[in-house]
Design a protein around this motif. Structure first.
Motif, PDB file in Angstrom:
ATOM      1  N   GLY A 229       0.807  -1.215   0.000  1.00 25.40           N
ATOM      2  CA  GLY A 229       0.000   0.000   0.000  1.00 25.40           C
ATOM      3  C   GLY A 229       0.838   1.263   0.000  1.00 25.40           C
ATOM      4  O   GLY A 229       2.057   1.244  -0.211  1.00 25.40           O
ATOM      5  N   GLU A 230       0.183   2.358   0.236  1.00 24.18           N
ATOM      6  CA  GLU A 230       0.842   3.656   0.273  1.00 24.18           C
ATOM      7  C   GLU A 230       1.747   3.746   1.491  1.00 24.18           C
ATOM      8  O   GLU A 230       1.383   3.336   2.588  1.00 24.18           O
ATOM      9  N   LEU A 231       2.935   4.288   1.282  1.00 22.27           N
ATOM     10  CA  LEU A 231       3.889   4.467   2.372  1.00 22.27           C
ATOM     11  C   LEU A 231       3.538   5.759   3.108  1.00 22.27           C
ATOM     12  O   LEU A 231       3.603   6.847   2.539  1.00 22.27           O
ATOM     13  N   LYS A 232       3.140   5.627   4.388  1.00 22.88           N
ATOM     14  CA  LYS A 232       2.724   6.790   5.163  1.00 22.88           C
ATOM     15  C   LYS A 232       3.724   7.179   6.248  1.00 22.88           C
ATOM     16  O   LYS A 232       3.647   8.269   6.803  1.00 22.88           O
ATOM     17  N   ALA A 233       4.629   6.263   6.568  1.00 23.86           N
ATOM     18  CA  ALA A 233       5.640   6.533   7.589  1.00 23.86           C
ATOM     19  C   ALA A 233       6.828   5.629   7.326  1.00 23.86           C
ATOM     20  O   ALA A 233       6.708   4.582   6.680  1.00 23.86           O
ATOM     21  N   GLU A 234       7.979   6.029   7.826  1.00 25.75           N
ATOM     22  CA  GLU A 234       9.198   5.260   7.627  1.00 25.75           C
ATOM     23  C   GLU A 234       9.038   3.823   8.107  1.00 25.75           C
ATOM     24  O   GLU A 234       9.513   2.872   7.465  1.00 25.75           O
ATOM     25  N   ALA A 235       8.347   3.641   9.236  1.00 33.35           N
ATOM     26  CA  ALA A 235       8.197   2.311   9.820  1.00 33.35           C
ATOM     27  C   ALA A 235       7.364   1.371   8.958  1.00 33.35           C
ATOM     28  O   ALA A 235       7.369   0.158   9.190  1.00 33.35           O
ATOM     29  N   ASP A 236       6.648   1.885   7.948  1.00 30.14           N
ATOM     30  CA  ASP A 236       5.839   1.026   7.088  1.00 30.14           C
ATOM     31  C   ASP A 236       6.696   0.138   6.192  1.00 30.14           C
ATOM     32  O   ASP A 236       6.197  -0.857   5.657  1.00 30.14           O
ATOM     33  N   ASP A 356      10.673  13.690  -5.059  1.00 31.09           N
ATOM     34  CA  ASP A 356       9.283  13.499  -4.650  1.00 31.09           C
ATOM     35  C   ASP A 356       9.250  12.669  -3.371  1.00 31.09           C
ATOM     36  O   ASP A 356      10.043  11.745  -3.183  1.00 31.09           O
ATOM     37  N   ARG A 357       8.316  12.977  -2.492  1.00 34.12           N
ATOM     38  CA  ARG A 357       8.219  12.307  -1.207  1.00 34.12           C
ATOM     39  C   ARG A 357       6.965  11.439  -1.144  1.00 34.12           C
ATOM     40  O   ARG A 357       5.891  11.875  -1.565  1.00 34.12           O
ATOM     41  N   PRO A 358       7.085  10.224  -0.600  1.00 35.95           N
ATOM     42  CA  PRO A 358       5.879   9.428  -0.366  1.00 35.95           C
ATOM     43  C   PRO A 358       5.034   9.998   0.761  1.00 35.95           C
ATOM     44  O   PRO A 358       3.833   9.755   0.837  1.00 35.95           O
ATOM     45  N   PHE A 359       5.670  10.754   1.656  1.00 35.11           N
ATOM     46  CA  PHE A 359       4.984  11.423   2.763  1.00 35.11           C
ATOM     47  C   PHE A 359       5.929  12.488   3.293  1.00 35.11           C
ATOM     48  O   PHE A 359       7.130  12.496   2.971  1.00 35.11           O
ATOM     49  N   LEU A 360       5.400  13.389   4.076  1.00 36.23           N
ATOM     50  CA  LEU A 360       6.218  14.380   4.772  1.00 36.23           C
ATOM     51  C   LEU A 360       5.993  14.232   6.264  1.00 36.23           C
ATOM     52  O   LEU A 360       4.869  14.056   6.710  1.00 36.23           O
ATOM     53  N   ALA A 361       7.060  14.293   7.029  1.00 35.90           N
ATOM     54  CA  ALA A 361       6.969  14.377   8.477  1.00 35.90           C
ATOM     55  C   ALA A 361       7.194  15.824   8.884  1.00 35.90           C
ATOM     56  O   ALA A 361       7.680  16.644   8.090  1.00 35.90           O
ATOM     57  N   THR A 362       6.842  16.151  10.110  1.00 34.25           N
ATOM     58  CA  THR A 362       7.029  17.525  10.579  1.00 34.25           C
ATOM     59  C   THR A 362       8.495  17.928  10.517  1.00 34.25           C
ATOM     60  O   THR A 362       8.820  19.094  10.284  1.00 34.25           O
ATOM     61  N   SER A 363       9.394  16.961  10.708  1.00 35.37           N
ATOM     62  CA  SER A 363      10.823  17.263  10.714  1.00 35.37           C
ATOM     63  C   SER A 363      11.425  17.363   9.318  1.00 35.37           C
ATOM     64  O   SER A 363      12.590  17.749   9.180  1.00 35.37           O
ATOM     65  N   THR A 364      10.662  17.027   8.268  1.00 36.65           N
ATOM     66  CA  THR A 364      11.247  16.966   6.927  1.00 36.65           C
ATOM     67  C   THR A 364      11.800  18.299   6.438  1.00 36.65           C
ATOM     68  O   THR A 364      12.928  18.339   5.916  1.00 36.65           O
TER      69      THR A 364
END
Length: 714
Positions: A229-236, A356-364
């Protein structure tokens, strides 16, 4: 083999080799069956060897790790030289190839497994090469592992000659190793390039008892399953989670070295290693750490396209295909061996920071800026033309990149307000500081409190047992299906180090912090204000701006009462995005919490974070917390360190920024911390940074019983 050679006399090289051996042995572990119990030195439960590759992660052979029951094993290791052996449970998170089982004659290649520890512990990690093992030339390698000698478990290490490969340059390449006897038990141990000072593979002894064995290259980990599925966090993505944690670990260790221990980059410097003829070991560690702060590539295809777009890179991609940022960097080393190597590496880093990013974290965003700062610093070694080219590349790629929404920790609104909760008040007896009085209340959603029970003169150490029955009754009155009531614990600031979230109300009960949200409140706020050097009033005159916050003072001669400022902060935090700010630690170095006047100048959207909290009187602990209370903060976060390493805290800083900050207001924090504790207890390594986390959540609109008339909740 490396093109660099160790500088200096043979004696210096020998010292570097000895230091390398010490690092390898410190990270090499034993794998036992889960029934090992306290018999840590019992050969009967011993399965084989392994080694730490990242905090809470062990790499070994699949046939070793899967020798346990149901994927459960025990990892036995030595935290530091001379401290004796310790044991921690672990679980096989992945085994390669997928779906394989033990068959007569061995386990199919690549025969690798990752073991996830079930709880956080302090340990050393090896340095993993980012180059495929096939780049290693003829010569010798070092190895380490455990075996049984005369009925006792002993560490074994030495050298092996590389005799060739099995499978060729394909996805299942293995090195053939010989000229030494490899007894049972060493399988799963590390194989090390002695010239570069980095681990390149996993050792597997021969099942036919012939001399030597084989080594599976680390690049085979790239064949770990890709999330569907879609990658939403590094831990995925297990692969990305492990290699990113590895690179951040070595970056943080290098930034804050222990004077008593060498780091891997230190030893690599002594060996004269120069990755790609352009980066020093320290520069490589820092660059990889910055890359690991970013979200991973959107896909393997996107990473291959990125490498293909580099104007100065035309070599074919190695196999298995690069999957993470470190893999792409490793692919550059063997191609760029001239003066253009540095520009190629920096050009790659610019492409990564603008990918391109699969997601952004606040720290990105901050991580992107930190990477650019490092790139620009290194670019000063280039000519003006190439520096200008890097600037232009960054500008054009940033302009073309589509926005990606920022993700963040979820949480249900209204965690501590708008519904019934349980309140425990603990009052330390001044003449008996090891005893206390306590009361348990049920607090209705309208703020009315009903006392369940009150007891005096109880030993602090015996609180969980004394509170068990009244707390269980209070929870029965407040819990609803699927929504356990919040537990509020109100006490003076000197007792806020109590690990209430760790309490068990019965021998078979789960910890309170895993059962439900647990938040802390401060009962001696008024006394602290009286003791403040500023008194009960804000010292500012005239209008003050607070970084987007409401004006703290509206009149030229009026001074805002601290209680009103506290309510203003609370309202702002619950209506706007929040920002986490670590106040007592600067890049791993302890610093004092700012004075009260400076704290009052922080924006109303700030949630203070204490990394160095010490509930036993160390400056920056309860004193620092007292300053936050005086500054009008009703929401703050800290962690009880529980003997954690003093310097390495980058994951805690990063975790609080990504998990606490975000577009939602502070109302979600009690549930967010509860969720962290639950995932921590389930053994999720990406949450181990939250070990000992505590949340001050002191609602000024819900006074404690006896503190005056109850106010209507906002």
């Amino acid at each position: 083999m490396t093109h660099g050679r160790a500088p200096g006399a043979p004696g210096a090289r020998d010292a570097a080799r000895r230091a390398l051996r010490g690092l390898v042995m410190a990270a090499t572990v034993r794998i036992h069956r889960p029934d090992a119990g306290y018999a840590l030195d019992e050969p009967g439960t011993f399965l084989g060897s392994g080694y730490f590759v990242a905090p809470s992660w062990v790499l070994t052979c699949a046939h070793v790790a899967c020798g346990g029951e149901g994927g459960e094993v025990v990892v036995v290791y030595e935290p530091a030289p001379g401290r004796g052996m310790s044991a921690v449970p672990g679980h096989v998170a992945a085994a390669l190839p997928e779906g394989a089982g033990s068959v007569p004659g061995g386990w199919p290649a690549p025969d690798l497994a990752l073991v996830r520890l079930s709880e956080p512990v302090d340990h050393e990690c090896v340095y993993l090469s980012e180059r495929p093992a096939a780049y290693f030339g003829e010569g010798t390698v070092l190895y380490a592992g455990w075996t049984v000698v005369d009925g006792h478990l002993r560490m074994l290490d030495g050298t092996l000659t590389v005799e060739g490969t099995i499978g060729g340059w394909t996805t299942d390449v293995q090195m053939r190793l010989g000229n030494n006897d490899l007894p049972d038990g060493v399988s799963g141990g590390p194989v090390i390039d002695p010239e570069r000072g980095e681990v390149i593979g996993v050792l597997k002894s021969r099942s036919d008892h012939a001399r030597g064995g084989t080594s599976t290259g680390l690049e085979q980990l790239r064949t770990l399953p890709v999330p569907a599925g879609e990658l939403k966090a590094e831990a995925d993505d297990l692969y990305q989670a492990v290699v990113h944690a590895h690179d951040r670990y070595h970056r943080d260790r290098q930034r804050h070295p222990d004077a008593r221990r060498h780091t891997w980059a230190d030893v690599q410097n002594q060996l004269g290693a120069r990755p790609g003829q352009t980066l020093s070991p320290d520069e490589r560690v820092q660059l990889l750490g910055r890359l690991a702060d970013l979200p991973p590539p959107a896909s393997t295809r996107s990473l291959l396209d990125l490498l293909g777009s580099l104007p100065d890179f035309e070599a074919p991609a190695p196999l298995p295909a690069p999957r993470g940022w470190r893999d792409g960097l490793g692919a550059l080393y063997e191609y760029a061996l001239d003066d253009g190597a540095l520009y190629l590496v920096l050009d790659y880093a610019v492409h990564v920071m603008t990918a391109d990013r699969p997601f952004l974290a606040t720290s990105t965003p901050a991580a992107e800026e930190a990477l650019w700062a490092g790139v620009w610093q290194a670019a000063q070694r280039l000519g003006p033309g190439r520096r200008s080219a890097l600037l232009e590349r960054r500008r054009t790629r940033m302009a073309a990149r589509p926005p990606v929404p920022v993700g963040g920790a979820g949480g249900r609104a209204g965690a501590a307000t708008g519904r019934s909760s349980v309140l425990v008040e603990i009052v330390r007896r001044g003449w008996e500081p090891d005893h206390c009085d306590w009361s348990v209340f049920v607090v209705r959603s309208d703020g009315e409190a009903k006392r369940i029970e009150e007891v005096q003169r109880v030993p602090l150490a015996g609180l969980p047992a004394h509170l068990s029955a009244p707390l269980k009754e209070a929870f029965r009155q407040c819990d609803t299906p699927g929504r356990p009531a919040v537990l509020q614990v109100a006490t003076e600031h000197s007792l806020l180090a109590l690990d209430v979230d760790e309490w068990r109300l019965g021998p078979e009960d789960e910890r309170l912090g895993t059962q439900r949200p647990v938040v802390l409140r401060c009962t001696d706020r008024d006394q602290l204000m009286e003791d403040s050097e500023y008194g009960p009033y804000d010292p500012y005159g005239g209008k003050r701006e607070g970084g987007g916050s409401p004006a703290a003072v509206v009149g030229g001669d009026r001074r805002l009462d601290v209680d009103e400022e506290r309510r203003a902060r609370w309202r702002w935090l619950h209506a706007h995005p929040v920002t986490a700010a670590v106040l007592d630690c600067d890049d791993g170095l302890r610093k004092p919490v700012p004075p009260v006047e400076e704290l009052r100048g922080l924006s109303h959207g700030t949630v203070p974070v204490l990394c160095r909290f010490d509930g036993h009187g160390h400056e920056g602990g309860t004193d620092g917390l007292a300053r936050l209370v005086r500054g009008g903060f009703g929401v703050a976060l800290w962690r009880r360190r529980h003997g954690l390493p003093e310097a390495v805290c980058g994951e805690f800083h990063r975790g609080t920024l990504d998990q606490i900050a975000g577009p939602a207001g502070a109302h979600r924090l009690p549930e967010a911390v509860h969720d962290l504790r639950s995932r921590l207890r389930s053994g999720r390594p990406e949450t181990f940074w939250a070990h000992g986390i505590a949340l001050l959540y002191d609602d000024p609109h819900q006074p404690l019983p006896g503190a005056g008339d109850l106010l209507e909740a906002p």
